[in-house]
Scaffold this active site. Structure first.
Site, short mmCIF file in Angstrom:
data_model
loop_
_atom_site.label_atom_id
_atom_site.label_comp_id
_atom_site.label_asym_id
_atom_site.label_seq_id
_atom_site.Cartn_x
_atom_site.Cartn_y
_atom_site.Cartn_z
N ALA A 38 111.66 68.12 13.03
CA ALA A 38 112.94 68.82 12.99
C ALA A 38 112.88 69.98 11.99
CB ALA A 38 114.05 67.85 12.59
N GLU A 42 110.98 62.67 14.19
CA GLU A 42 111.79 62.99 13.01
C GLU A 42 112.45 61.71 12.53
OE1 GLU A 42 113.66 64.23 9.93
OE2 GLU A 42 112.32 65.61 11.00
N CYS A 96 106.16 74.30 3.02
CA CYS A 96 106.76 75.55 2.54
C CYS A 96 106.86 75.51 1.01
CB CYS A 96 108.11 75.80 3.19
SG CYS A 96 109.35 74.51 2.94
#
Length: 272
Positions: A78, A100, A202
């Site tokens: 997700a 997810e 990230c």
């Protein structure tokens, strides 16, 4: 000195921790956090909607080699952007499992798959709701390719939200890294021999990026090969600069027109 750092909290601790890793460059990275992300519009003929995602995420997802793969897994999928990239590139006889652990986010993932892929592809994408860190207790060596875009410290979001920045401590990185390790070690067990795993985050912190690969190399020794390659670019986003790290690549927003941060590393599994 380490003890003193641990006692710091909030913006002061955040500043010290990442300045220690990035030096004076961290000022430019912080400034780039205020820029709008470099978005890529994903749209396929026959799909109801477009989907917008960070161009660095597109770059990372495209580095997973899919030719010949029949069973593919996106373990932490997700909201669904990387699932779309993989689904659009997989062979016609391939199937993609997109997982997810959050029911709410899984619902969003399912909606994205249905609305942003043509039916002939979406019908070969199965969404599920499960804790990815425990999947390997039920199955092993059952996927040809795996994408693990691990939940991470997301420093860009922390820096831009005082609610999170004000309570940030260095121990947060350690906690998240432990969660990432559980997911990465499980993913490696789910991967078939001679299969490929793309690990991405990230995050800025080395502990969550190259540090995870070092742990994998130490744990699984001769089974792990870090694949050396030159990343393919993304059309229309040639300004992105994937910077080589010890094991993978890092796209940082200060040199990539706001794209990222996005770390990725490609692993191949060999027979023990």
């Amino acid at each position: 000195m380490a003890k003193k750092t641990e006692k710091l909290m909030g913006a002061e601790a955040f500043e010290k921790f990442y300045s220690d890793q990035y030096g004076t460059r961290f000022e430019a990275i912080k400034e780039s956090f205020s820029l709008e992300s470099d978005y890529f519009e994903f749209h396929m003929e026959g799909a109801e909607e477009s989907y917008f995602l960070d161009a660095a995420s597109v770059l990372a997802a495209r580095q997973l080699p899919l030719e010949g793969a029949e069973e593919i897994l996106d373990l932490c999928a997700a909201p669904g952007g990387k699932t779309l990239i993989i689904a659009s590139r997989m062979d016609e006889n391939a199937f993609l499992s997109s997982n997810e652990r959050s029911p709410e986010r899984k619902h969003r993932l399912s909606t994205v798959v249905q609305n942003c892929l043509p039916q002939n592809i979406s019908e070969r994408v199965k969404t599920s709701c499960s804790d990815g860190a425990t999947w390997c207790t039920r199955q092993t060596e059952c996927f040809d390719r795996i994408l693990l875009d691990a939940p991470c410290s997301s420093e860009r979001h922390v820096y831009n939200d005082p609610k999170y920045l004000n309570v940030w401590t260095p121990s947060r990185v350690k906690t998240v890294a432990n969660e990432e390790w559980a997911l990465l070690s499980c993913s490696f067990r789910l991967l078939r021999p001679e299969g490929y795993l793309l690990y991405s985050t990230c995050a800025l912190a080395r502990e969550e990026n190259d540090g995870m690969i070092e742990r994998l190399l130490k744990k699984f020794k001769n089974q792990v090969e870090v694949v050396q390659f030159t990343p393919d670019g993304v059309e229309g986003h040639e300004e992105m600069v994937p910077e080589p790290t010890d094991y993978g690549f890092h796209v940082l927003p200060d040199t990539s027109k706001g794209a990222g941060p996005l770390y990725f590393c490609l692993i191949k599994k060999h027979v023990l």
